[in-house]
Design a protein around this motif. Sequence first.
Motif, PDB file in Angstrom:
ATOM      1  N   GLY A 225      31.709  15.451  12.936  1.00  0.00           N
ATOM      2  CA  GLY A 225      31.068  15.220  13.176  1.00  0.00           C
ATOM      3  C   GLY A 225      32.745  15.120  14.966  1.00  0.00           C
ATOM      4  O   GLY A 225      32.146  15.323  16.342  1.00  0.00           O
ATOM      5  N   GLN A 226      33.414  14.475  14.537  1.00  0.00           N
ATOM      6  CA  GLN A 226      33.688  14.502  15.703  1.00  0.00           C
ATOM      7  C   GLN A 226      34.425  15.791  15.730  1.00  0.00           C
ATOM      8  O   GLN A 226      35.231  16.214  17.203  1.00  0.00           O
ATOM      9  N   ALA A 227      34.998  16.630  15.084  1.00  0.00           N
ATOM     10  CA  ALA A 227      35.461  18.067  15.844  1.00  0.00           C
ATOM     11  C   ALA A 227      34.159  18.472  16.391  1.00  0.00           C
ATOM     12  O   ALA A 227      34.431  19.555  17.240  1.00  0.00           O
TER      13      ALA A 227
ATOM     14  N   PRO B 224      42.987  15.972  -3.127  1.00  0.00           N
ATOM     15  CA  PRO B 224      44.196  15.205  -3.354  1.00  0.00           C
ATOM     16  C   PRO B 224      45.484  16.278  -3.507  1.00  0.00           C
ATOM     17  O   PRO B 224      45.069  16.942  -4.375  1.00  0.00           O
ATOM     18  N   HIS B 225      46.730  16.110  -2.943  1.00  0.00           N
ATOM     19  CA  HIS B 225      47.544  16.560  -2.921  1.00  0.00           C
ATOM     20  C   HIS B 225      49.087  15.747  -4.269  1.00  0.00           C
ATOM     21  O   HIS B 225      49.485  15.633  -3.970  1.00  0.00           O
ATOM     22  N   THR B 226      48.216  16.300  -4.465  1.00  0.00           N
ATOM     23  CA  THR B 226      49.242  15.676  -6.264  1.00  0.00           C
ATOM     24  C   THR B 226      49.265  16.415  -7.315  1.00  0.00           C
ATOM     25  O   THR B 226      50.336  16.294  -8.291  1.00  0.00           O
TER      26      THR B 226
ATOM     27  N   GLU C 161      58.448  15.744   5.089  1.00  0.00           N
ATOM     28  CA  GLU C 161      56.759  16.016   5.339  1.00  0.00           C
ATOM     29  C   GLU C 161      57.378  17.679   5.846  1.00  0.00           C
ATOM     30  O   GLU C 161      58.663  18.127   6.358  1.00  0.00           O
ATOM     31  N   PRO C 162      56.264  18.741   5.056  1.00  0.00           N
ATOM     32  CA  PRO C 162      56.697  20.205   5.262  1.00  0.00           C
ATOM     33  C   PRO C 162      55.495  20.493   6.495  1.00  0.00           C
ATOM     34  O   PRO C 162      56.313  21.945   6.980  1.00  0.00           O
ATOM     35  N   GLU C 163      54.465  19.772   6.624  1.00  0.00           N
ATOM     36  CA  GLU C 163      54.170  20.377   7.918  1.00  0.00           C
ATOM     37  C   GLU C 163      53.981  19.835   8.975  1.00  0.00           C
ATOM     38  O   GLU C 163      55.104  20.271  10.495  1.00  0.00           O
TER      39      GLU C 163
END
Length: 556
Positions: free
Chosen positions: A386-388, A472-474, A260-262
């Motif tokens: 919405g949540q933000a 996507p992170h691909t 996991e980088p972050e």
Amino acid sequence: MRDAPVLLVVDDDPRTRGVIEGELRKRYESDYQVICAESAEDPLRLLGSLRDDRRLVSIVLAGQWMSAMPGTELLARVREFHRTAKRLLLIDWGYGPPPEPILQAIALGHIDAYVARPVTVPDERFHRAVTELLEEWARSHLPRFEAVRVVGEERSARSHEIRDLLDRNAVPFGFYPAGSERGKALLRQAGVAAPVLPVIFLFNGRVLVNPANAQIAGALGMKTTPGAGLYDVAVIGAGPAGLAAAVYGASEGLSTVVLEPEAIGGQAGTSSQIRNYLGFPDGVSGADLAVRAYTQAWNFGAEYVYGNPATGLRAQGPERVVTVGGGSEVRSRAVVVATGVSYRRLGIPSLDRLIGAGVFYGAATSEATAMKDREVFVVGGANSAGQAAVHLARYAAKVTVLVRGQSLADGMSDYLSTEIVGTPNIAVRHNVVVTGGGGTDCLESLTLQDRVSGTTETIPAAAVFVLIGAEPHTQWLPDHIARDQWGFVVTGTDLLAAGAPPQRWPLRRPPMLLESSLPGVFAAGDVRRGSVKRVASAVGEGSIAIRLIHDYLRGN
Ligand SMILES: Cc1cc2nc3c(=O)[nH]c(=O)nc-3n(C[C@H](O)[C@H](O)[C@H](O)COP(=O)(O)OP(=O)(O)OC[C@H]3O[C@@H](n4cnc5c(N)ncnc54)[C@H](O)[C@@H]3O)c2cc1C
């Protein structure tokens, strides 16, 4: 106790009020002032005078059935006086399922939780509801141990990234602007002259000048390079899908490494409140869920490697080799790609220049308290936007949600749009797009265009939070791992063109569910084509991937 935060109880029944008061005083009186009232005593005036006296109110507990005003009505108004106070509704045992006003209060976000009034003494169930709310409240209000102190420019992109990283990894930290007295003193004490900001001061005395993520992780004692041996499973990404794969892999005896980088929790970790995840009726913050899942996998023996992303993947005989930024490699028998997605940018250079300085991609929960009394904007019409908005409304004077479409109903869950409509300091503007904006050192204005009339206007803006979809992170995957036109990993039956496996598929059996076009490499969660973009489905896919990996390793 005059300055201690207040626990305010409003209940009309003198007997239960006495029990609640006794219970609260017994547990909390050394740190909080317990104030009790009945509804006839005008609790709104009381809330107003506590505000005028600049007192912090941590929780308001209110009985539902009161003569002057029902508890739901009182609690709905608490945040007019105390923006961050938690609101706990007290009901009676044996009342049955929550009646309409309580369901409505939950849907509108007017209460944080409800609990039965204490019947036995002590009543631990009652106390659990109180302490959980207090713990959430205390995180942003009480002094805490600072494992890390960050000194930086208040509105610089890297300062924001580091704060976000520490916040999402649950590392307690304090941020001190470089120009503040405390910031200058820290730099002086450490003898860092004319530093490249930000500078990080660790609890163990180490000082890091403008460090990379991996350096911070390493200095905090986290592992930043994988072991040299062969793992059974390499999980790429520690969002809900990756964490679930780690829990199931490690608990079922597979040697499991997670890259996991972050920050653990992925996108879910940025969510202030997840209300639709099974087993959390009052909702759970994404960060809490992530820490629980991380600990669970760690307890089963999963290994975490932080700070560097996966940069490549190749097959080497039966092994799958993942190359990692920083120069190391992970050798494993199978891989779960759970790298999720990242936010789509507005693509407006004058705004992208101000990322972290008033322009934020994602919910940026770490920034919410800094928005106190400001007018802020949220761009997007789906659940994440919405949540933000709901979260920011607790701090900001006003939140305006900018939506491209004609209605929120197209992209947002019903419960959330209802809550938005019921929150007085949130406004929604439809048919509008951001076409420009900027500022000298930080965001000052936004330019909006009305999609119907074509007119544009430039308005003052202190901050904008952009949540308009994701990619996507691909990019790091090799070409022969098939992806769709948007870059999502294609898996299982989706790989069977006209019933036949993909061109370079080397096996007699077809790809398994969740298996990519490279045997032994599985995809789970948001990164997978056709996935449902939800925490629960990512968790489900992470666990299913492990089940399939057992079959794969057995040679099925
Ligand atoms: C603000 C917000 C609120 C949301 N609220 C809800 C909600 O209430 N309910 C709900 O069900 N869903 C919600 N979602 C959606 C939910 O968070 C996602 O569906 C879920 O997080 C997907 O999990 P994932 O593990 O597939 O991916 P992610 O959570 O995106 O995690 C992917 C991880 O992979 C890592 N990664 C990326 N590239 C690499 C690489 N090259 N090498 C190694 N690691 C890499 C990332 O750093 C990240 O940690 C919300 C999303 C957002 C943004």
